[in-house]
Structures are given as C-alpha cells and as structure tokens.
Design a protein around this motif. Structure first.
Motif, PDB file in Angstrom:
ATOM      1  N   ASP A   1     -71.484  89.211  80.048  1.00 45.78           N
ATOM      2  CA  ASP A   1     -70.080  89.094  79.641  1.00 45.78           C
ATOM      3  C   ASP A   1     -69.218  88.547  80.779  1.00 45.78           C
ATOM      4  N   ALA A   2     -68.232  87.769  80.421  1.00 48.31           N
ATOM      5  CA  ALA A   2     -67.281  87.276  81.419  1.00 48.31           C
ATOM      6  C   ALA A   2     -66.464  88.441  81.973  1.00 48.31           C
ATOM      7  N   TRP A   3     -66.102  88.341  83.240  1.00 50.33           N
ATOM      8  CA  TRP A   3     -65.247  89.368  83.830  1.00 50.33           C
ATOM      9  C   TRP A   3     -63.839  89.219  83.265  1.00 50.33           C
ATOM     10  N   GLU A   4     -63.164  90.342  83.098  1.00 49.25           N
ATOM     11  CA  GLU A   4     -61.810  90.332  82.564  1.00 49.25           C
ATOM     12  C   GLU A   4     -60.783  90.328  83.687  1.00 49.25           C
ATOM     13  N   GLN A   5     -59.673  89.667  83.446  1.00 51.32           N
ATOM     14  CA  GLN A   5     -58.591  89.623  84.433  1.00 51.32           C
ATOM     15  C   GLN A   5     -57.440  90.507  83.980  1.00 51.32           C
ATOM     16  N   HIS A   6     -57.051  91.404  84.862  1.00 54.34           N
ATOM     17  CA  HIS A   6     -55.941  92.313  84.565  1.00 54.34           C
ATOM     18  C   HIS A   6     -55.136  92.566  85.841  1.00 54.34           C
TER      19      HIS A   6
ATOM     20  N   SER B   1     -49.296  96.672  92.073  1.00 50.39           N
ATOM     21  CA  SER B   1     -49.723  96.895  90.684  1.00 50.39           C
ATOM     22  C   SER B   1     -49.612  95.642  89.827  1.00 50.39           C
ATOM     23  N   LYS B   2     -48.783  94.684  90.224  1.00 48.69           N
ATOM     24  CA  LYS B   2     -48.571  93.472  89.421  1.00 48.69           C
ATOM     25  C   LYS B   2     -49.545  92.345  89.777  1.00 48.69           C
ATOM     26  N   ILE B   3     -50.285  92.501  90.870  1.00 46.27           N
ATOM     27  CA  ILE B   3     -51.253  91.481  91.277  1.00 46.27           C
ATOM     28  C   ILE B   3     -52.453  91.535  90.334  1.00 46.27           C
ATOM     29  N   GLU B   4     -52.947  90.371  89.941  1.00 46.14           N
ATOM     30  CA  GLU B   4     -54.061  90.312  89.001  1.00 46.14           C
ATOM     31  C   GLU B   4     -55.389  90.091  89.725  1.00 46.14           C
ATOM     32  N   THR B   5     -56.442  90.644  89.132  1.00 46.32           N
ATOM     33  CA  THR B   5     -57.788  90.465  89.677  1.00 46.32           C
ATOM     34  C   THR B   5     -58.785  90.514  88.534  1.00 46.32           C
ATOM     35  N   LYS B   6     -60.022  90.100  88.825  1.00 45.36           N
ATOM     36  CA  LYS B   6     -61.078  90.114  87.811  1.00 45.36           C
ATOM     37  C   LYS B   6     -62.090  91.207  88.137  1.00 45.36           C
ATOM     38  N   ALA B   7     -62.620  91.833  87.078  1.00 53.05           N
ATOM     39  CA  ALA B   7     -63.633  92.878  87.260  1.00 53.05           C
ATOM     40  C   ALA B   7     -64.547  92.902  86.043  1.00 53.05           C
ATOM     41  N   PRO B   8     -65.784  93.399  86.203  1.00 50.65           N
ATOM     42  CA  PRO B   8     -66.692  93.497  85.060  1.00 50.65           C
ATOM     43  C   PRO B   8     -66.162  94.464  84.006  1.00 50.65           C
ATOM     44  N   ILE B   9     -66.468  94.175  82.762  1.00 48.40           N
ATOM     45  CA  ILE B   9     -66.092  95.080  81.687  1.00 48.40           C
ATOM     46  C   ILE B   9     -66.909  96.365  81.784  1.00 48.40           C
ATOM     47  N   ALA B  10     -68.201  96.208  82.080  1.00 45.44           N
ATOM     48  CA  ALA B  10     -69.123  97.351  82.091  1.00 45.44           C
ATOM     49  C   ALA B  10     -69.015  98.131  83.394  1.00 45.44           C
ATOM     50  N   ASN B  11     -68.826  99.440  83.270  1.00 46.00           N
ATOM     51  CA  ASN B  11     -68.785 100.294  84.447  1.00 46.00           C
ATOM     52  C   ASN B  11     -70.122 100.278  85.189  1.00 46.00           C
ATOM     53  N   ASP B  12     -71.234 100.119  84.455  1.00 40.20           N
ATOM     54  CA  ASP B  12     -72.556 100.061  85.085  1.00 40.20           C
ATOM     55  C   ASP B  12     -72.657  98.883  86.048  1.00 40.20           C
ATOM     56  N   GLU B  13     -72.077  97.752  85.668  1.00 42.95           N
ATOM     57  CA  GLU B  13     -72.126  96.588  86.555  1.00 42.95           C
ATOM     58  C   GLU B  13     -71.280  96.834  87.793  1.00 42.95           C
ATOM     59  N   GLN B  14     -70.121  97.446  87.626  1.00 42.35           N
ATOM     60  CA  GLN B  14     -69.298  97.799  88.786  1.00 42.35           C
ATOM     61  C   GLN B  14     -70.088  98.689  89.747  1.00 42.35           C
TER      62      GLN B  14
END
Length: 225
Positions: A52-57, A183-196
């Motif tokens: 899965d693509a990493w999500e940006q939030h 808190s307003k800065i955006e970053t990407k992270a894996p959706i799956a906690n296992d991958e993190q």
C-alpha cells in the motif's frame, strides 16, 4: 612489549572506529531508502508483504500534545546526538531550579523535542517516565501509531529542513517550533502499524550496534591512556 600492547590497542580503536563509521553510513542510507522522498508515496526499500502507498497527513493526525505539569519524577533531557537521556547520565553539573512545579511530564513511549532546537534534530523517543523543562514540547502517539517509527522519521534531513522553515522567530537564536506549528506540518507514514514497527525495529538494532562500537572504542581508548 609495551610498544606491542599499545599498537594492539591502537589497532582495536581504529577497527571499532571503522565499524562505527560504516554502520553510521548504513543508517544514513536506510533513512533515505526506507522512507519515501517528497515526490514519492512508497520507499525504495520495503519489507515483503507491504504494497500500500504511504498516506500523507498532518502530525496532528498521528500525535497530540501532552501538557501535564509536575515537579516530581526523573529529570530528563533531550540531546541532538543521543535523543532522550536521564539528566544524571549526561555528566553535567547544572544546578536544578528550586521550583520545578511547572516542568512537563513525559511518559514512556512519548516523543519529546527541544522547541528551540528542533531544526537541529533535538528530539527523541522517551524510554523513561519523568519530567523535563517547560522549554520542551511533549507529544504522545494516538492509538495504533508507533512512536519509535516516528522518532526516526523526524530525524531525516528532509524533515529537519521542514522544521527549520516552519520554526518561528526572527533569528536562529530565537527560532522555536511549538506544537501548534508542528501539528500542521505534513508527513508520510505506512497505513499498517506492523510496517511501522518493522521499520522501527531495524533502526533500533542499528542504533544498538552504533552504541556497542562507541563503547568498545571508548573502552580501548581508556586502556590506551
């Protein structure tokens, strides 16, 4: 015979320095390849089974600020090179203020950073529960978020650059990055906690190796002198 002993110690110091340098360079490379670049949504190196693509939030999606105050507990500090350490381990002789009632509480598993030195990488995952200066910011992960993973993500040069340009203040001596701006800065992270967790485990092992060779190098140095 004495010359031979000193030569052996010198060779050991050099050996561990080379191993240390090699592992540090491996860590730098993995920090680039196991996290996607600004224009990408997936990293170049990935564990099998994750596609899965990493999500940006925004960081507020992953963390909230802990703003509890307490004057009691283990006094800790945040360093650029070693992350969070107990104040007693730093070998410093700074006098403690008489009134620490306004100090911030940190819980094991939080991330703390120096608000005025975040742009230099002064942040870390806390393995301790304790208190630190009000000058620091404490963030706690939301459910399903690996704080250890994010402690490495925010050390990447790209992220540190974002922290620098989002810090507020007229000069570098007064720059600060409080939670509302962070808190307003955006970053990407894996959706799956296992991958993190898997990514975090790799870097924890690397850091343990770095610490090991640092200690061996220092041990051999003190034998030498």
């Amino acid at each position: 015979q004495l010359g031979g002993i000193f030569k052996q110690l010198d060779n050991l110091i050099t050996l561990h320095q080379r191993k240390y340098d090699k592992i540090v360079n491996i860590k730098k490379a993995l920090l680039e390849k196991m996290f996607p670049s600004d224009a990408e949504t997936t990293p170049k190196i990935r564990f099998k089974g994750f596609t899965d693509a990493w999500e940006q939030h925004k960081f507020s999606y992953y963390f909230e600020e802990r703003n509890e105050r307490s004057g009691e507990g283990e006094l800790i500090s945040v360093t650029v090179s070693s992350g969070i350490k107990k104040f007693s381990e730093l070998g410093r002789y700074d006098s403690k203020p008489e009134d620490m009632s306004n100090y911030k509480r940190v819980i094991e598993g939080d991330i703390a950073y120096n608000s005025m030195r975040m742009w230099q990488g002064a942040s870390g995952y806390s393995p301790y529960t304790g208190i630190l200066s009000p000058a620091y910011t404490v963030i706690t992960p939301k459910y399903g978020i690996s704080a250890i993973f994010f402690s490495y993500l925010i050390k990447r040069p790209y992220m540190i650059h974002l922290f620098e340009i989002n810090s507020q203040g007229l000069t570098s001596d007064t720059w600060n990055l409080k939670y509302p701006a962070f808190s307003k800065i955006e970053t990407k992270a894996p959706i799956a906690n296992d991958e993190q967790n898997k990514i975090a485990a790799i870097f924890v092992k690397i850091d343990n190796l770095i610490t090991l060779h640092q200690r061996k190098q220092k041990c051999n140095f003190w034998l030498f002198v």
